[in-house]
Design a protein around this motif. Sequence first.
Motif, mmCIF file in Angstrom:
data_model
loop_
_atom_site.group_PDB
_atom_site.id
_atom_site.type_symbol
_atom_site.label_atom_id
_atom_site.label_comp_id
_atom_site.label_asym_id
_atom_site.label_seq_id
_atom_site.Cartn_x
_atom_site.Cartn_y
_atom_site.Cartn_z
ATOM 1 N N ARG A 1 131.397 116.675 66.635
ATOM 2 C CA ARG A 1 132.178 115.697 65.880
ATOM 3 C C ARG A 1 132.429 114.433 66.722
ATOM 4 N NH1 ARG A 1 135.517 120.156 65.585
ATOM 5 N NH2 ARG A 1 137.122 118.946 66.687
ATOM 6 N N PRO A 2 132.559 113.282 66.086
ATOM 7 C CA PRO A 2 132.847 112.053 66.818
ATOM 8 C C PRO A 2 134.116 112.133 67.665
ATOM 9 C CG PRO A 2 132.093 111.497 64.622
ATOM 10 C CD PRO A 2 132.261 112.991 64.659
ATOM 11 N N ASP A 3 135.154 112.817 67.153
ATOM 12 C CA ASP A 3 136.387 112.907 67.941
ATOM 13 C C ASP A 3 136.188 113.749 69.197
ATOM 14 O OD1 ASP A 3 136.334 115.146 65.885
ATOM 15 O OD2 ASP A 3 138.043 115.811 67.089
ATOM 16 N N GLU A 4 135.308 114.756 69.134
ATOM 17 C CA GLU A 4 135.013 115.548 70.319
ATOM 18 C C GLU A 4 134.276 114.711 71.356
ATOM 19 O OE1 GLU A 4 134.415 120.116 68.902
ATOM 20 O OE2 GLU A 4 132.910 118.700 68.154
ATOM 21 N N TRP A 5 133.326 113.910 70.879
ATOM 22 C CA TRP A 5 132.588 113.009 71.771
ATOM 23 C C TRP A 5 133.562 112.042 72.457
ATOM 24 C CZ3 TRP A 5 127.243 112.549 72.735
ATOM 25 C CH2 TRP A 5 126.869 111.397 73.462
ATOM 26 N N ASP A 6 134.445 111.441 71.648
ATOM 27 C CA ASP A 6 135.386 110.461 72.182
ATOM 28 C C ASP A 6 136.356 111.084 73.183
ATOM 29 O OD1 ASP A 6 134.189 108.539 70.621
ATOM 30 O OD2 ASP A 6 135.723 108.593 69.044
ATOM 31 N N ASP A 7 136.764 112.325 72.942
ATOM 32 C CA ASP A 7 137.696 112.996 73.857
ATOM 33 C C ASP A 7 137.083 113.149 75.246
ATOM 34 O OD1 ASP A 7 139.613 113.214 71.911
ATOM 35 O OD2 ASP A 7 139.191 115.319 71.430
ATOM 36 N N VAL A 8 135.786 113.457 75.300
ATOM 37 C CA VAL A 8 135.124 113.620 76.598
ATOM 38 C C VAL A 8 135.052 112.289 77.335
ATOM 39 C CG1 VAL A 8 132.959 114.241 77.741
ATOM 40 C CG2 VAL A 8 133.803 115.624 75.833
ATOM 41 N N PHE A 9 134.627 111.243 76.631
ATOM 42 C CA PHE A 9 134.511 109.932 77.276
ATOM 43 C C PHE A 9 135.878 109.357 77.652
ATOM 44 C CE2 PHE A 9 130.116 110.072 76.403
ATOM 45 C CZ PHE A 9 129.515 109.060 77.144
ATOM 46 N N ALA A 10 136.900 109.709 76.877
ATOM 47 C CA ALA A 10 138.236 109.185 77.168
ATOM 48 C C ALA A 10 138.714 109.615 78.550
ATOM 49 C CB ALA A 10 139.226 109.651 76.099
ATOM 50 N N LEU B 1 121.139 121.263 78.128
ATOM 51 C CA LEU B 1 121.060 121.412 76.679
ATOM 52 C C LEU B 1 122.400 121.772 76.070
ATOM 53 C CD1 LEU B 1 117.651 123.325 76.363
ATOM 54 C CD2 LEU B 1 118.099 120.858 76.532
ATOM 55 N N ASN B 2 122.677 121.179 74.914
ATOM 56 C CA ASN B 2 123.885 121.430 74.129
ATOM 57 C C ASN B 2 125.157 120.894 74.793
ATOM 58 O OD1 ASN B 2 122.418 122.936 72.100
ATOM 59 N ND2 ASN B 2 122.309 124.594 73.602
ATOM 60 N N ARG B 3 124.991 119.965 75.740
ATOM 61 C CA ARG B 3 126.155 119.394 76.432
ATOM 62 C C ARG B 3 126.049 117.860 76.489
ATOM 63 N NH1 ARG B 3 128.519 122.524 80.182
ATOM 64 N NH2 ARG B 3 130.130 120.916 80.172
ATOM 65 N N THR B 4 125.579 117.231 75.422
ATOM 66 C CA THR B 4 125.322 115.794 75.480
ATOM 67 C C THR B 4 126.547 114.941 75.813
ATOM 68 O OG1 THR B 4 125.421 115.795 73.064
ATOM 69 C CG2 THR B 4 123.238 115.740 74.080
ATOM 70 N N PRO B 5 127.737 115.201 75.259
ATOM 71 C CA PRO B 5 128.869 114.334 75.625
ATOM 72 C C PRO B 5 129.172 114.393 77.122
ATOM 73 C CG PRO B 5 129.408 115.675 73.709
ATOM 74 C CD PRO B 5 128.139 116.215 74.271
ATOM 75 N N TYR B 6 129.118 115.585 77.678
ATOM 76 C CA TYR B 6 129.428 115.738 79.100
ATOM 77 C C TYR B 6 128.382 115.048 79.969
ATOM 78 C CZ TYR B 6 130.549 117.993 83.533
ATOM 79 O OH TYR B 6 130.872 118.223 84.843
#
Length: 256
Positions: free
Chosen positions: A101-110, A148-153
């Motif tokens: 989800r976009p919010d999950e992506w944003d939480d990592v970058f935040a 794999l499966n860890r793109t935001p990180y």
Amino acid sequence: MSLDGRTALVTGGGGPLGGACALALSRAGARMILVGRDRRALDDAATRVDKEGGETRTALCDVSDPESVRALAAELADEDVSLLVNNAGVAGPVRPLVDIRPDEWDDVFAVNVRGVYLMCRAFLPPMVAAGRGDVVNVSSVSGKRPLLNRTPYTASKMALLGLTRTLAGEVGPRGVAVNSLSPGPVRGRRMDRNFRLTAELTGSTLEEAERDFVSRAALGRLVEEGEVAQALVAMLAMPGLCGADIDLSAGMIAPA
């Protein structure tokens, strides 16, 4: 190498890795400031440092929140922080990119990227004014190889490498060294959680998930928290190090 007379601030200071780094820096002579979101964890980490004769101060802060970082800088205005260790980070989801989800992506970058930016923005100016200081950003070998499966990180950690190199060019000429330390998978709660989620995603056992991951390392093992802390202290003993990234991954390589 002595850090006598220096004050070091470690974000994520209540976590296992942050606590290990704080202990190593304290043993080298630094006065410690541990920053994080969990008061109990911070106090426990500070107690371990103080038991060895160190001097520790703790402060609550959410590094992803500009107001929280601003309040932290005001709280620590009486401190001469000449060493900033940006260790706070989150692992994020373990799923294919299309299922994140976009919010999950944003939480990592935040936390992993914006948090470093905010902390540097708050604590670099006094270092630049004094013409001395060190910033060490804790990145990851995952920012330099597929995971794999860890793109935001992985994307956040690669972004951190770019931030480190560019910031080094900005403040290095003014006496402040900026470097990054990229551990491989560090033994502990976070990797246990990642192995569990990977096993659920792939239908493998927990043991198989760990064995498959560790097999990619030349040394065939995980990295220990104490090894990362030792590497951090060793980096500070290299006065010519600036804009560099140190890989401490037990020889982690990209999968075939």
